[in-house]
Design an enzyme around this catalytic site. Structure first.
Site, PDB file in Angstrom:
ATOM      1  CG  ASP A  13      -9.684  -0.424 -20.212  1.00 34.24           C
ATOM      2  OD1 ASP A  13      -8.906   0.537 -20.045  1.00 34.24           O
ATOM      3  OD2 ASP A  13     -10.203  -0.707 -21.302  1.00 34.24           O
ATOM      4  CE  LYS A  16      -3.290  -0.834 -17.032  1.00 34.51           C
ATOM      5  NZ  LYS A  16      -4.540  -1.336 -17.593  1.00 34.51           N
ATOM      6  N   GLY A  17      -5.078   2.173 -12.698  1.00 37.34           N
ATOM      7  CA  GLY A  17      -4.993   3.553 -12.206  1.00 37.34           C
ATOM      8  C   GLY A  17      -5.407   3.634 -10.753  1.00 37.34           C
ATOM      9  CG  ASN A  38      -1.933   3.665 -25.853  1.00 37.79           C
ATOM     10  OD1 ASN A  38      -1.351   4.302 -24.986  1.00 37.79           O
ATOM     11  ND2 ASN A  38      -1.447   2.564 -26.389  1.00 37.79           N
ATOM     12  CB  ALA A  39      -2.965   4.629 -20.873  1.00 38.40           C
ATOM     13  N   GLY A  40      -6.123   5.001 -20.498  1.00 37.95           N
ATOM     14  CA  GLY A  40      -7.097   5.808 -19.758  1.00 37.95           C
ATOM     15  C   GLY A  40      -7.175   5.209 -18.373  1.00 37.95           C
ATOM     16  CG  HIS A  41      -4.190   4.358 -16.309  1.00 37.93           C
ATOM     17  ND1 HIS A  41      -2.866   4.170 -16.050  1.00 37.93           N
ATOM     18  CD2 HIS A  41      -4.488   3.520 -17.339  1.00 37.93           C
ATOM     19  CE1 HIS A  41      -2.379   3.260 -16.881  1.00 37.93           C
ATOM     20  NE2 HIS A  41      -3.342   2.862 -17.674  1.00 37.93           N
ATOM     21  CD  GLN A 223      -1.316   0.650 -23.499  1.00 33.80           C
ATOM     22  OE1 GLN A 223      -0.113   0.672 -23.364  1.00 33.80           O
ATOM     23  NE2 GLN A 223      -2.037   1.749 -23.450  1.00 33.80           N
ATOM     24  CB  THR A 300     -12.041   5.412 -27.645  1.00 35.29           C
ATOM     25  OG1 THR A 300     -12.299   4.134 -27.056  1.00 35.29           O
ATOM     26  CG2 THR A 300     -10.584   5.497 -28.062  1.00 35.29           C
ATOM     27  N   GLY A 301     -14.352   6.056 -25.204  1.00 40.61           N
ATOM     28  CA  GLY A 301     -15.785   5.981 -24.918  1.00 40.61           C
ATOM     29  C   GLY A 301     -16.463   4.782 -25.576  1.00 40.61           C
ATOM     30  NE  ARG A 304     -13.145  -0.083 -20.694  1.00 41.10           N
ATOM     31  CZ  ARG A 304     -12.996   0.513 -19.508  1.00 41.10           C
ATOM     32  NH1 ARG A 304     -13.605   0.060 -18.435  1.00 41.10           N
ATOM     33  NH2 ARG A 304     -12.228   1.590 -19.403  1.00 41.10           N
ATOM     34  CB  ILE A 331     -14.817  -9.064  -6.976  1.00 37.22           C
ATOM     35  CG1 ILE A 331     -15.403 -10.477  -6.927  1.00 37.22           C
ATOM     36  CG2 ILE A 331     -14.694  -8.408  -5.619  1.00 37.22           C
ATOM     37  CD1 ILE A 331     -14.450 -11.529  -6.436  1.00 37.22           C
TER      38      ILE A 331
HETATM   39  P1  GDP Z   1      -7.091   1.055 -16.045  1.00 41.58           P
HETATM   40  O1  GDP Z   1      -6.925   1.441 -17.469  1.00 41.58           O
HETATM   41  O2  GDP Z   1      -6.537  -0.311 -15.774  1.00 41.58           O
HETATM   42  O3  GDP Z   1      -6.551   2.067 -15.077  1.00 41.58           O
HETATM   43  O4  GDP Z   1      -8.656   0.948 -15.773  1.00 41.58           O
HETATM   44  P2  GDP Z   1      -9.788   2.011 -16.263  1.00 41.58           P
HETATM   45  O5  GDP Z   1      -9.708   3.199 -15.395  1.00 41.58           O
HETATM   46  O6  GDP Z   1      -9.741   2.183 -17.721  1.00 41.58           O
HETATM   47  O7  GDP Z   1     -11.094   1.162 -15.984  1.00 41.58           O
HETATM   48  C1  GDP Z   1     -11.423   0.698 -14.703  1.00 41.58           C
HETATM   49  C2  GDP Z   1     -12.787   1.278 -14.305  1.00 41.58           C
HETATM   50  O8  GDP Z   1     -13.285   0.559 -13.193  1.00 41.58           O
HETATM   51  C3  GDP Z   1     -12.718   2.719 -13.858  1.00 41.58           C
HETATM   52  O9  GDP Z   1     -13.915   3.356 -14.185  1.00 41.58           O
HETATM   53  C4  GDP Z   1     -12.555   2.608 -12.345  1.00 41.58           C
HETATM   54  O10 GDP Z   1     -13.048   3.751 -11.658  1.00 41.58           O
HETATM   55  C5  GDP Z   1     -13.416   1.415 -12.059  1.00 41.58           C
HETATM   56  N1  GDP Z   1     -13.010   0.572 -10.914  1.00 41.58           N
HETATM   57  C6  GDP Z   1     -11.748   0.295 -10.477  1.00 41.58           C
HETATM   58  N2  GDP Z   1     -11.804  -0.610  -9.468  1.00 41.58           N
HETATM   59  C7  GDP Z   1     -13.103  -0.887  -9.271  1.00 41.58           C
HETATM   60  C8  GDP Z   1     -13.801  -1.775  -8.393  1.00 41.58           C
HETATM   61  O11 GDP Z   1     -13.218  -2.513  -7.596  1.00 41.58           O
HETATM   62  N3  GDP Z   1     -15.168  -1.803  -8.495  1.00 41.58           N
HETATM   63  C9  GDP Z   1     -15.855  -1.047  -9.383  1.00 41.58           C
HETATM   64  N4  GDP Z   1     -17.168  -1.143  -9.418  1.00 41.58           N
HETATM   65  N5  GDP Z   1     -15.233  -0.188 -10.221  1.00 41.58           N
HETATM   66  C10 GDP Z   1     -13.874  -0.135 -10.181  1.00 41.58           C
HETATM   67  P1  IMO Z   2      -5.248   1.098 -20.382  1.00 33.46           P
HETATM   68  O1  IMO Z   2      -3.879   1.551 -19.936  1.00 33.46           O
HETATM   69  C1  IMO Z   2      -7.650  -1.151 -23.225  1.00 33.46           C
HETATM   70  C2  IMO Z   2      -6.140  -1.372 -27.335  1.00 33.46           C
HETATM   71  C3  IMO Z   2      -6.924  -0.681 -28.423  1.00 33.46           C
HETATM   72  C4  IMO Z   2      -6.619  -1.613 -29.588  1.00 33.46           C
HETATM   73  C5  IMO Z   2      -5.158  -1.982 -29.351  1.00 33.46           C
HETATM   74  C6  IMO Z   2      -4.153  -1.146 -30.145  1.00 33.46           C
HETATM   75  O2  IMO Z   2      -6.316   2.087 -20.099  1.00 33.46           O
HETATM   76  O3  IMO Z   2      -5.522  -0.272 -19.861  1.00 33.46           O
HETATM   77  P2  IMO Z   2      -3.275   1.358 -29.868  1.00 33.46           P
HETATM   78  O4  IMO Z   2      -4.013   2.652 -29.900  1.00 33.46           O
HETATM   79  O5  IMO Z   2      -2.527   1.101 -28.621  1.00 33.46           O
HETATM   80  O6  IMO Z   2      -2.430   1.140 -31.097  1.00 33.46           O
HETATM   81  O7  IMO Z   2      -4.455   0.243 -29.977  1.00 33.46           O
HETATM   82  O8  IMO Z   2      -4.938  -1.816 -27.963  1.00 33.46           O
HETATM   83  N1  IMO Z   2      -5.739  -0.518 -26.184  1.00 33.46           N
HETATM   84  C7  IMO Z   2      -6.301  -0.590 -24.976  1.00 33.46           C
HETATM   85  N2  IMO Z   2      -7.340  -1.314 -24.525  1.00 33.46           N
HETATM   86  N3  IMO Z   2      -6.976  -0.348 -22.379  1.00 33.46           N
HETATM   87  C8  IMO Z   2      -5.911   0.365 -22.812  1.00 33.46           C
HETATM   88  O9  IMO Z   2      -5.123   1.065 -21.987  1.00 33.46           O
HETATM   89  C9  IMO Z   2      -5.559   0.304 -24.174  1.00 33.46           C
HETATM   90  N4  IMO Z   2      -4.624   0.900 -24.933  1.00 33.46           N
HETATM   91  C10 IMO Z   2      -4.723   0.373 -26.158  1.00 33.46           C
HETATM   92  O10 IMO Z   2      -8.284  -0.634 -28.109  1.00 33.46           O
HETATM   93  O11 IMO Z   2      -7.383  -2.771 -29.486  1.00 33.46           O
HETATM   94 MG    MG Z   3      -8.087   2.137 -19.060  1.00 32.66          MG
END
Ligand code: GDP
Ligand code: IMO
Ligand code: MG
Length: 426
Positions: A13, A16-17, A38-41, A223, A300-301, A304, A331
């Protein structure tokens, strides 16, 4: 050759997305190489938010071919749902390909993920309950089903006949739950396989063709390093290798194809699920960061867990991945905090170290050694050049660069595709 890698340096999180979407503009291909839904980007374009679980984050860019690689575990039902959601929004997903070697997450994997977690009770991993661990376990036990088995459906049916009794024995005898019905399973896959067939390909040939033609290929990690099956805080990890080494295995490319290896660093730390987290803030500051950073799981909502930036964690990611560049995200969330703390070492049993020990017992007892830095009060989300940042913010970024001895290529100051400060041309 131009092979780019984007990986997470913390617990996932990091954003990366967003970064993959930004870079996708100049990519001919974007490849997911491990993990599953399991990813959420999250990708934000003109205030419109898209959360991608299985689809590569280049999918919003029609000019880059998107590939779900061999190392990914695919829940075909989730994949079709994700495609449907984008198509209903009028988006084109014809540029998607799925590796015939990718393994299939079966409904019994999801069930077993849930049951295993229940059985572990207080020691649960806190998985996303998407069937990831049980699917990878079956892959390595050689009782998995692959996407290619959907092409040759007779093989799917034959193998499922052998495999299902093993899985049902676990479900019935260990957990006293209802078994899965063979015919129902076959029927449910029969219904959807036609939709998937046009996207299935030999991704090893496809990706390597692009590489040999000198096209730009980006490998998108899910991840992050601290969730790596080998180097994370085992057993509180995921079941794949979200590192640059994972690219080689999961995409089927040679290591020398990877030239630019980018680690995404969130300006503070978050973790979803259980496991040690040395810089965790269980006080009002943690609440403040969660609120300002909207730190709730994209999959999963779940709220964090939030904490100060841990540079020992980031440094470990630099080592293991061979990171050539860092991208700092979120930042902007740290504005209006008087004093910022950054962890630059641990005290473990009276010894000072700056690496992550294998023993969870030791790591749980680690006391963070912090460097304190004065914060800034300006809203930095509209700033687009490094020099315009407040002095204290620049110092914070410089500390990351100096400690990790790795260049900072980009600083993200907001969720939108356009909220970036470019430092280096990637
Ligand atoms: P990922 O799993 O690594 O792709 O990251 P997620 O999408 O799960 O979580 C990152 C969250 O931060 C998302 O809601 C993005 O829209 C948000 N985000 C990404 N870059 C920035 C940033 O520079 N500033 C802020 N405020 N939000 C960001
Ligand atoms: P992105 O790509 C954050 C965590 C789960 C749990 C552990 C194992 O969005 O960064 P799993 O379902 O993979 O067997 O769970 O890994 N986890 C993540 N935490 N971002 C993710 O993906 C994750 N994918 C799995 O919360 O602790
Ligand atoms: Mg994510």
């Amino acid at each position: 050759m131009a092979g780019y890698v984007v990986v997470g340096t913390q617990w996932g999180d990091e954003g990366k997305g967003k970064i993959v979407d930004v870079l996708a503009e100049k990519m001919d291909m974007v490849v997911r190489f491990q993990g599953g839904n399991n990813a959420g980007h999250t990708v934000v374009v003109n205030n419109e938010k898209t959360i991608l679980h299985l689809l590569p984050s280049g999918i919003l860019n029609e000019n880059s071919l998107c590939v779900i690689g061999s190392g990914v575990v695919v829940d075909p039902f989730v994949l079709l749902e994700e495609i449907k959601i984008l198509e209903e929004r009028g988006l084109n997903v014809n540029h998607l390909r799925i590796s015939d070697r990718a393994h299939i997450i079966m409904p019994y994997h999801i069930k077993l993920d849930i049951l295993n977690e229940q059985r572990l009770e207080n020691n649960k991993i806190g998985t996303t309950k998407r069937g990831i661990g049980p699917c990878y376990a079956d892959k390595f036990s050689r009782i998995g089903l692959r996407i290619s088995d959907l092409v040759d459906f007779d093989t799917f049916k034959e193998r499922l006949k052998d495999i299902l009794p093993i899985k049902n024995d676990q479900i019935v005898k260990l957990f006293n739950e209802e078994p899965f019905d063979y015919n129902e399973l076959v029927e449910s896959f029969e219904k959807i396989r036609e939709k998937l067939l046009p996207m299935i390909c030999d991704s090893v040939v496809l990706i390597n063709d692009y590489i040999s033609e000198n096209k730009n290929v980006l490998f998108e990690g899910a991840q992050a390093n601290m969730l790596d099956i080998n180097y994370g805080t085992y057993p509180y990890v995921t079941s794949s290798s979200p590192t640059s080494a994972g690219v080689v295995e999961g995409a089927g490319v040679a290591p020398q194809c990877l030239n630019t290896i980018i680690g995404v660093v969130k300006a503070y730390s978050t973790r979803v699920g259980e496991g040690p987290f040395v810089t965790e803030l269980l006080d009002e500051m943690g609440e403040h960061i969660r609120k300002v950073g909207a730190e709730y799981g994209a999959t999963t909502g779940r709220p964090r867990r939030c904490g100060w930036l841990d540079l020992c964690v980031v440094k470990q990611a630099c080592l293991i991945n061979g990171l050539t560049d860092l991208v700092i995200t979120k930042i902007d969330v740290l504005s209006n905090i008087d004093v910022l703390k950054v962890c630059i070492g641990y005290e473990i049993d009276g010894k000072i170290v700056d690496y992550i020990p294998a023993s969870l017992k030791s790591y749980k007892n680690a006391k963070p050694i912090y460097k304190e830095l004065p914060g800034w009060n300006e809203d930095i989300s509209k700033i687009r050049t490094f020099n315009d940042l407040p002095e204290n913010c620049k110092n914070y970024i410089d500390l990351i660069k100096d400690f990790t001895k790795t260049d900072i290529a980009l600083v993200s100051v907001g969720p939108d595709r356009s909220n970036n400060i470019y430092i280096k041309n990637l």
